[in-house]
Design a protein around this motif. Structure first.
Motif, PDB file in Angstrom:
ATOM      1  N   GLU A   1       0.811  -1.215   0.000  1.00  0.00           N
ATOM      2  CA  GLU A   1       0.000   0.000   0.000  1.00  0.00           C
ATOM      3  C   GLU A   1       0.848   1.270   0.000  1.00  0.00           C
ATOM      4  N   GLU A   2       2.016   1.225   0.620  1.00  0.00           N
ATOM      5  CA  GLU A   2       2.849   2.421   0.678  1.00  0.00           C
ATOM      6  C   GLU A   2       3.443   2.774  -0.685  1.00  0.00           C
ATOM      7  N   HIS A   3       3.500   1.785  -1.583  1.00  0.00           N
ATOM      8  CA  HIS A   3       3.935   2.035  -2.964  1.00  0.00           C
ATOM      9  C   HIS A   3       3.413   0.881  -3.806  1.00  0.00           C
ATOM     10  N   ARG A   4       2.268   1.097  -4.418  1.00  0.00           N
ATOM     11  CA  ARG A   4       1.504   0.002  -5.003  1.00  0.00           C
ATOM     12  C   ARG A   4       2.191  -0.689  -6.188  1.00  0.00           C
ATOM     13  N   ASP A   5       3.162  -0.049  -6.802  1.00  0.00           N
ATOM     14  CA  ASP A   5       3.871  -0.671  -7.923  1.00  0.00           C
ATOM     15  C   ASP A   5       5.099  -1.457  -7.477  1.00  0.00           C
ATOM     16  N   TYR A   6       5.349  -1.492  -6.184  1.00  0.00           N
ATOM     17  CA  TYR A   6       6.564  -2.156  -5.697  1.00  0.00           C
ATOM     18  C   TYR A   6       6.487  -3.660  -5.984  1.00  0.00           C
ATOM     19  N   PRO A   7       7.584  -4.244  -6.512  1.00  0.00           N
ATOM     20  CA  PRO A   7       7.576  -5.668  -6.879  1.00  0.00           C
ATOM     21  C   PRO A   7       7.714  -6.583  -5.658  1.00  0.00           C
TER      22      PRO A   7
ATOM     23  N   THR B   1      13.200  -5.424   6.391  1.00  0.00           N
ATOM     24  CA  THR B   1      12.967  -4.172   5.668  1.00  0.00           C
ATOM     25  C   THR B   1      12.154  -4.476   4.421  1.00  0.00           C
ATOM     26  N   ILE B   2      11.588  -3.459   3.820  1.00  0.00           N
ATOM     27  CA  ILE B   2      10.790  -3.671   2.616  1.00  0.00           C
ATOM     28  C   ILE B   2      11.642  -4.228   1.482  1.00  0.00           C
ATOM     29  N   TYR B   3      12.931  -3.909   1.496  1.00  0.00           N
ATOM     30  CA  TYR B   3      13.810  -4.416   0.441  1.00  0.00           C
ATOM     31  C   TYR B   3      13.949  -5.936   0.508  1.00  0.00           C
ATOM     32  N   GLU B   4      13.840  -6.471   1.726  1.00  0.00           N
ATOM     33  CA  GLU B   4      13.949  -7.919   1.894  1.00  0.00           C
ATOM     34  C   GLU B   4      12.685  -8.642   1.460  1.00  0.00           C
ATOM     35  N   LEU B   5      11.643  -7.893   1.135  1.00  0.00           N
ATOM     36  CA  LEU B   5      10.380  -8.489   0.704  1.00  0.00           C
ATOM     37  C   LEU B   5      10.159  -8.340  -0.796  1.00  0.00           C
ATOM     38  N   SER B   6      11.174  -7.925  -1.511  1.00  0.00           N
ATOM     39  CA  SER B   6      11.038  -7.698  -2.953  1.00  0.00           C
ATOM     40  C   SER B   6      11.323  -8.976  -3.734  1.00  0.00           C
TER      41      SER B   6
ATOM     42  N   ARG C   1      22.047  -8.765  -3.489  1.00  0.00           N
ATOM     43  CA  ARG C   1      21.455  -9.114  -2.202  1.00  0.00           C
ATOM     44  C   ARG C   1      21.310  -7.921  -1.273  1.00  0.00           C
ATOM     45  N   ASN C   2      22.365  -7.149  -1.111  1.00  0.00           N
ATOM     46  CA  ASN C   2      22.353  -6.089  -0.100  1.00  0.00           C
ATOM     47  C   ASN C   2      21.667  -4.834  -0.652  1.00  0.00           C
ATOM     48  N   LEU C   3      20.331  -4.856  -0.644  1.00  0.00           N
ATOM     49  CA  LEU C   3      19.546  -3.736  -1.169  1.00  0.00           C
ATOM     50  C   LEU C   3      19.592  -2.556  -0.209  1.00  0.00           C
ATOM     51  N   VAL C   4      19.798  -1.362  -0.787  1.00  0.00           N
ATOM     52  CA  VAL C   4      19.855  -0.152   0.048  1.00  0.00           C
ATOM     53  C   VAL C   4      18.927   0.945  -0.459  1.00  0.00           C
ATOM     54  N   GLY C   5      18.278   0.762  -1.611  1.00  0.00           N
ATOM     55  CA  GLY C   5      17.404   1.810  -2.122  1.00  0.00           C
ATOM     56  C   GLY C   5      16.554   1.343  -3.281  1.00  0.00           C
ATOM     57  N   TYR C   6      15.475   2.099  -3.533  1.00  0.00           N
ATOM     58  CA  TYR C   6      14.571   1.836  -4.653  1.00  0.00           C
ATOM     59  C   TYR C   6      14.230   3.191  -5.252  1.00  0.00           C
ATOM     60  N   THR C   7      14.534   3.398  -6.512  1.00  0.00           N
ATOM     61  CA  THR C   7      14.518   4.745  -7.089  1.00  0.00           C
ATOM     62  C   THR C   7      13.136   5.386  -7.109  1.00  0.00           C
ATOM     63  N   ASP C   8      12.070   4.591  -7.024  1.00  0.00           N
ATOM     64  CA  ASP C   8      10.732   5.173  -7.014  1.00  0.00           C
ATOM     65  C   ASP C   8      10.305   5.665  -5.630  1.00  0.00           C
ATOM     66  N   PHE C   9      11.073   5.313  -4.603  1.00  0.00           N
ATOM     67  CA  PHE C   9      10.774   5.814  -3.261  1.00  0.00           C
ATOM     68  C   PHE C   9      11.266   7.254  -3.141  1.00  0.00           C
ATOM     69  N   GLU C  10      10.471   8.101  -2.510  1.00  0.00           N
ATOM     70  CA  GLU C  10      10.888   9.496  -2.313  1.00  0.00           C
ATOM     71  C   GLU C  10      12.147   9.584  -1.463  1.00  0.00           C
ATOM     72  N   SER C  11      12.337   8.613  -0.583  1.00  0.00           N
ATOM     73  CA  SER C  11      13.501   8.632   0.312  1.00  0.00           C
ATOM     74  C   SER C  11      14.790   8.230  -0.397  1.00  0.00           C
ATOM     75  N   THR C  12      14.677   7.672  -1.603  1.00  0.00           N
ATOM     76  CA  THR C  12      15.868   7.233  -2.339  1.00  0.00           C
ATOM     77  C   THR C  12      16.239   8.271  -3.386  1.00  0.00           C
ATOM     78  N   LYS C  13      17.403   8.847  -3.245  1.00  0.00           N
ATOM     79  CA  LYS C  13      17.894   9.851  -4.195  1.00  0.00           C
ATOM     80  C   LYS C  13      19.209   9.348  -4.789  1.00  0.00           C
TER      81      LYS C  13
END
Length: 467
Positions: free
Chosen positions: A83-89, A178-183, A256-268
């Motif tokens: 829900e926080e980002h509906r297109d997230y894989p 983290t959400i990255y571990e659920l991708s 493996r070691n995910l640190v960001g997702y470019t569609d998130f506002e927090s990721t620049k």
């Protein structure tokens, strides 16, 4: 006398039993100092049913808040949506695991009406809040409180139930991801060595491309090289094995070691140096580019932020992988062999040494070949030794700009070969310093060889002059 002895034995046994009891009692107190009322129940996985029962077919959403982030997952048409980002894989199995984790909770202890335990559990500021919403609008709410470091159990509370339960730490692990571990895990393409056709290494101010030498490459300098490099308009020979090894190393990167997702506002991108990449490695097959690694900043620990060109995920690579990328300059891929010319290819060669030119001719070729130096016939073996010494010579170092070295060559060999392409080839050894000679092979001047190797080559030719 025997009765007194038996009495003393009984006294000693009693002392041992009392001492053992005190020792165990002290140990147990150190292991868990929390007060446990006498009427509290102690449960085991063998005797207790799960605390929570969930009807999976009726679940509309599940959420949890941990690590200062809330994550809500809603079931729509059989698919979990973030829900926080509906297109997230989302990886669907991971979300199902959340329901499994809640449904399989067994407690090891239960505390009832124990204010001190409740205060210690700190449910007002829980480590994790879990919520389940059903299709009929009903909800369930669970809290994970303080972790007891001694027993490796969390304090757990069910909304509407005054009891406090202790559940094993590993049973709650799914709710601290983290959400990255659920991708959905990304995968690198699989290509065979024979499928590789090109490798690009793009850096600020430099575009280096390695490709296979094709028969129509008439401007290339030799038919003995299978790979070439092109950098800013400059063509150089390339060691095909080195290109293949480097490309293979690129495919050892761990996603493996995910640190960001470019569609998130927090990721620049600029926070990772990916807005202006330090390098892009791009692998090609006959079908075009199949993988591109975009490299960003290097961390203080020697890791590098990177992402795939076709992806929105940002990773941090291991130091082991980062070390594999150190030698990615064009000169690192020059062939180690100075000159690869077979004896059977030679019609004749003019060898200039110490200002004098001598001609080596090969007549007939093959097993019936006749060799002459300045018209005088010479044996096969010393001629073969000369060619072997030349082709076995290995580069000792490389040099980017050799334009300043214009001295007269110490040794020059002009070949005329029985080939359709590059029938005329010239090999020169030009003084560089007290330890090295600069090699010029058909105009290419990037390789240094040791002075000793050149002198030994010259010596093998002088043997022919003395015959």
């Amino acid at each position: 006398m025997r009765s007194k002895k038996s009495f003393f034995v009984l006294i000693i046994a009693l002392v041992v039993i009392v001492g053992a009891y005190l020792l165990v009692d002290t140990f147990v107190e150190k292991e868990d100092t929390r007060p446990i009322p006498l009427d509290d129940k102690i449960g085991t996985a063998d005797t207790l049913t799960p605390l929570v029962t969930i009807d999976r077919t009726s679940v509309k959403s599940i959420s949890y808040t941990s690590l200062d982030m809330k994550h809500t997952f809603t079931m729509e048409d059989g698919i979990w949506i973030y829900e926080e980002h509906r297109d997230y894989p989302l990886y669907q199995a991971y979300i199902n695991n959340l329901l499994t984790a809640v449904s399989n909770i067994n407690y090891t202890r239960m505390f009832t009406d124990n204010a001190e335990i409740t205060e210690y559990a700190n449910f007002d500021e829980p480590l994790c809040d879990i919520g389940v919403t059903y299709t009929d609008g009903s909800t369930a709410h669970y809290k994970i409180g303080t972790l007891n470091p001694t027993t490796k159990t969390y304090y757990f509370q069910i909304e509407g139930d005054p009891a406090v339960y202790m559940v094993k730490e590993d049973a709650m692990a799914a709710f601290f991801k983290t959400i990255y571990e659920l991708s959905i895990p990304e995968e690198l393409p699989q290509i065979g060595t024979n499928e590789l056709t090109a490798l690009e290494i793009i850096k600020p101010g430099s575009n280096l491309k390695f490709s296979k030498v094709e028969p129509e490459d008439g401007d290339f300098y030799t038919d003995t090289i299978l790979w070439k490099s092109l950098e800013n308009g400059v063509i150089r020979p390339a060691d095909g094995t080195a290109v293949l090894i480097f490309t293979n190393d690129l495919f050892t990167v761990v996603l493996r070691n995910l640190v960001g997702y470019t569609d998130f506002e927090s990721t620049k991108l600029e926070d990772f140096g990916l807005d202006e990449p330090s390098c892009i490695y791009r692998v090609h097959t006959a079908d075009g580019p199949v993988m591109g690694l975009v490299m960003g900043d290097t961390t203080d620990e020697g890791r590098i932020y990177f992402m795939l060109e076709s992806s929105k995920f940002i990773y941090e690579c291991t130091t082991t992988f980062a070390e594999k990328l150190v030698n990615d300059d064009v000169l690192d891929f020059l062939p180690a062999s100075v000159c690869s010319i077979g004896l059977d290819e030679i019609i004749y060669a003019d060898v200039t040494i110490e200002g004098e030119t001598h001609t080596l001719t090969v007549e007939n070729g093959g097993d019936e070949a006749t060799y002459r130096v300045d018209g005088t016939e010479v044996p096969h073996i010393p001629v073969a030794n000369f060619i072997i010494e030349m082709t076995a010579m290995i580069a000792a170092d490389t040099i980017e700009d050799s334009s300043a070295y214009q001295d007269e060559p110490y040794l020059t060999i002009d070949f005329v070969r029985n080939t359709d392409k590059f029938s005329n080839m010239t090999l020169k050894f030009i003084p560089y310093d007290i330890n090295y000679y600069l090699v010029e092979f058909n105009g290419m001047r990037n390789i240094l060889v040791t002075k000793r190797d050149v002198e030994e080559l010259a010596a093998t030719f002088k043997v022919l002059l003395d015959l």
